[in-house]
Scaffold this motif. Structure first.
Motif, mmCIF file in Angstrom:
data_model
loop_
_atom_site.group_PDB
_atom_site.id
_atom_site.type_symbol
_atom_site.label_atom_id
_atom_site.label_comp_id
_atom_site.label_asym_id
_atom_site.label_seq_id
_atom_site.Cartn_x
_atom_site.Cartn_y
_atom_site.Cartn_z
ATOM 1 N N GLY A 172 0.564 -1.047 0.121
ATOM 2 C CA GLY A 172 -0.036 -0.122 0.495
ATOM 3 C C GLY A 172 0.849 1.410 -0.394
ATOM 4 O O GLY A 172 0.325 2.595 0.710
ATOM 5 N N THR A 215 11.722 -6.243 -6.822
ATOM 6 C CA THR A 215 11.545 -7.288 -5.600
ATOM 7 C C THR A 215 10.681 -8.326 -6.430
ATOM 8 O O THR A 215 11.094 -9.963 -6.277
ATOM 9 C CB THR A 215 10.449 -7.342 -4.609
ATOM 10 O OG1 THR A 215 10.732 -5.319 -4.365
ATOM 11 C CG2 THR A 215 9.834 -7.730 -3.734
ATOM 12 N N VAL A 237 4.724 -6.370 -6.346
ATOM 13 C CA VAL A 237 5.869 -7.879 -6.255
ATOM 14 C C VAL A 237 5.287 -8.710 -7.518
ATOM 15 O O VAL A 237 5.550 -9.043 -8.222
ATOM 16 C CB VAL A 237 5.679 -7.543 -5.517
ATOM 17 C CG1 VAL A 237 6.928 -8.762 -5.138
ATOM 18 C CG2 VAL A 237 6.644 -7.302 -3.772
ATOM 19 N N ALA A 276 0.818 -10.799 -1.501
ATOM 20 C CA ALA A 276 -0.225 -9.820 -0.931
ATOM 21 C C ALA A 276 0.118 -10.578 0.546
ATOM 22 O O ALA A 276 1.170 -9.517 1.222
ATOM 23 C CB ALA A 276 -2.008 -10.540 -1.499
HETATM 24 N N1 NAI Z 1 7.776 -3.694 -3.220
HETATM 25 C C1 NAI Z 1 8.756 -4.508 -2.182
HETATM 26 O O1 NAI Z 1 9.436 -3.844 -2.397
HETATM 27 C C2 NAI Z 1 9.033 -5.494 -1.333
HETATM 28 C C3 NAI Z 1 7.389 -6.034 -0.796
HETATM 29 N N2 NAI Z 1 7.338 -7.008 -0.378
HETATM 30 C C4 NAI Z 1 6.406 -8.193 -0.124
HETATM 31 O O2 NAI Z 1 5.429 -7.915 -0.771
HETATM 32 C C5 NAI Z 1 3.725 -8.210 -0.507
HETATM 33 C C6 NAI Z 1 3.418 -7.702 -1.533
HETATM 34 O O3 NAI Z 1 4.113 -6.057 -1.697
HETATM 35 P P1 NAI Z 1 3.783 -4.791 -2.835
HETATM 36 O O4 NAI Z 1 3.739 -6.042 -3.559
HETATM 37 O O5 NAI Z 1 4.611 -4.332 -2.982
HETATM 38 O O6 NAI Z 1 1.809 -4.734 -1.988
HETATM 39 P P2 NAI Z 1 1.371 -3.690 -3.221
HETATM 40 O O7 NAI Z 1 0.238 -2.927 -2.176
HETATM 41 O O8 NAI Z 1 2.288 -2.856 -4.334
HETATM 42 O O9 NAI Z 1 0.076 -4.700 -3.106
HETATM 43 C C7 NAI Z 1 -0.234 -5.603 -2.500
HETATM 44 C C8 NAI Z 1 -1.380 -6.399 -3.740
HETATM 45 O O10 NAI Z 1 -2.063 -7.335 -3.145
HETATM 46 C C9 NAI Z 1 -3.121 -7.532 -3.016
HETATM 47 N N3 NAI Z 1 -3.998 -7.829 -1.856
HETATM 48 C C10 NAI Z 1 -4.491 -7.732 -0.669
HETATM 49 N N4 NAI Z 1 -5.181 -7.946 -0.493
HETATM 50 C C11 NAI Z 1 -5.546 -9.173 -0.757
HETATM 51 C C12 NAI Z 1 -6.268 -10.346 -0.852
HETATM 52 N N5 NAI Z 1 -7.222 -10.244 0.910
HETATM 53 N N6 NAI Z 1 -6.760 -11.026 -1.352
HETATM 54 C C13 NAI Z 1 -5.929 -10.900 -2.540
HETATM 55 N N7 NAI Z 1 -4.802 -10.114 -2.605
HETATM 56 C C14 NAI Z 1 -4.697 -9.074 -2.309
HETATM 57 C C15 NAI Z 1 -3.921 -6.100 -3.567
HETATM 58 O O11 NAI Z 1 -4.836 -5.961 -4.026
HETATM 59 C C16 NAI Z 1 -2.140 -5.797 -4.424
HETATM 60 O O12 NAI Z 1 -2.439 -6.439 -5.905
HETATM 61 C C17 NAI Z 1 3.691 -7.778 0.254
HETATM 62 O O13 NAI Z 1 3.682 -8.962 1.640
HETATM 63 C C18 NAI Z 1 5.108 -7.539 1.030
HETATM 64 O O14 NAI Z 1 5.283 -7.020 2.299
HETATM 65 C C19 NAI Z 1 8.882 -7.888 0.045
HETATM 66 C C20 NAI Z 1 9.455 -7.737 -0.223
HETATM 67 C C21 NAI Z 1 9.929 -6.281 -0.652
#
Ligand code: NAI
Ligand code: AKG
Length: 269
Positions: free
Chosen positions: A2, A43, A75, A147
């Protein structure tokens, strides 16, 4: 989750108000404010490199494998795009808006366009809508939770059909599920390694900021690949030495490095 480069720009601005312009204080910034080229995709790109390393170990490659991805934000969407470019077949995807499936492989460039216009995968015409709750149990070779944490738990671990799980999200698998999946022979690439492409390029961003220098994107991607490939070898080595799984191998490697540095500084072992 987010957040995006704009969020990081606000953090930089707030800190710099009190301490002077300090780009190295936060990473994931917009390029125009000292962000690193390649950080946006890092990522997801790291997920691709880590998956390639794991599959190579098993005599396979990304090409031709069937992937299911939960989460289509930073991601998940980058991982999908890069896997698609590498010849992998993304057969199901979900996000907060809904879930879609096409067993012949989803047209990822078309899905990215749809998501940009409609803010979610829901309503994408090139695949069939499915229940969001079924995404983790969809038939595939490789499952990528990208997610929320805690989504793979004792309630659903037995339903998972994938042979490999790549933990792109932080802590997607509960310890109980870990045990169930391990008994089923599912190989899990743990989050602290699988999603480390993000923090690795954030480290590169910090290095560039303190040097007042900017790398080109090819250098960022090449350095990332080198670190992920070496990291995988180091984790595997730990697994061999201690006869443990990849999660324990990755934790042992990390804890050993910190412990060694602590002892070298003169602390009691
Ligand atoms: N962005 C980064 O560089 C990194 C992210 N992460 C982890 O990766 C994961 C995703 O992060 P981002 O992609 O950056 O976040 P983001 O906010 O860009 O995307 C999150 C995605 O998950 C989806 N989502 C949320 N709730 C959901 C549910 N109940 N069921 C299915 N999909 C759902 C959203 O619609 C969105 O598509 C998190 O756990 C974060 O901590 C880990 C390392 C690095
Ligand atoms: O960019 C970073 O420093 C860390 C990113 C990360 O690990 C996360 O979003 O969970």
């Amino acid at each position: 989750m987010g957040t995006n480069p704009q969020t990081m720009a606000w953090i930089l601005d707030e800190y710099s108000k009190f301490h002077g312009y300090s780009p190295a204080v936060v990473t994931g910034k917009p390029i125009d404010l000292g962000g690193s080229l390649g950080r946006d995709a890092a990522t997801g790109r790291g997920v691709l490199f880590a998956t390639e390393a794991l599959l190579n170990e098993h005599g396979k490659s990304v090409a031709g494998q069937r992937f299911v991805i939960q989460g289509f934000g930073n991601v998940g969407s980058w991982a999908a795009q890069l896997i698609h470019e590498a010849g992998g077949k993304v057969v199901a995807v979900s996000d907060i808006s809904g879930a879609i499936k096409d067993k012949n492989g989803i047209d990822i460039p078309a899905l990215l366009k749809h998501v940009k216009e409609h803010k979610g995968v829901k309503g994408f015409g090139g695949a069939n809508a499915i229940e969001s709750s079924s995404i983790l149990a969809e038939d595939c070779d490789i499952l990528i939770p990208a997610a929320l944490g805690g989504v793979i738990n004792r309630e659903n671990a037995n339903d998972i059909k994938a042979k490999f799980i790549i933990e792109a999200a932080n802590h997607p698998t509960d310890p109980e599920a870990d045990e169930i999946l391990s008994k089923k022979g599912v190989v899990i690439l743990p989050d602290i390694f699988a999603n480390s492409g993000g923090v690795t390029v954030s480290y590169f961003e910090w290095v560039q900021n303190i040097q007042g220098f900017m790398w080109d994107e090819a250098k960022v991607n090449a350095e990332l690949k080198k670190y992920i490939q070496q990291g995988f070898k180091d984790v595997k080595e730990m697994c061999k030495t201690h006869n443990c799984d990849l999660r324990m191998g990755a934790f042992t490697l990390g804890v050993n490095r910190v412990a060694r540095a602590t002892v070298l500084r003169g602390w009691e072992a």
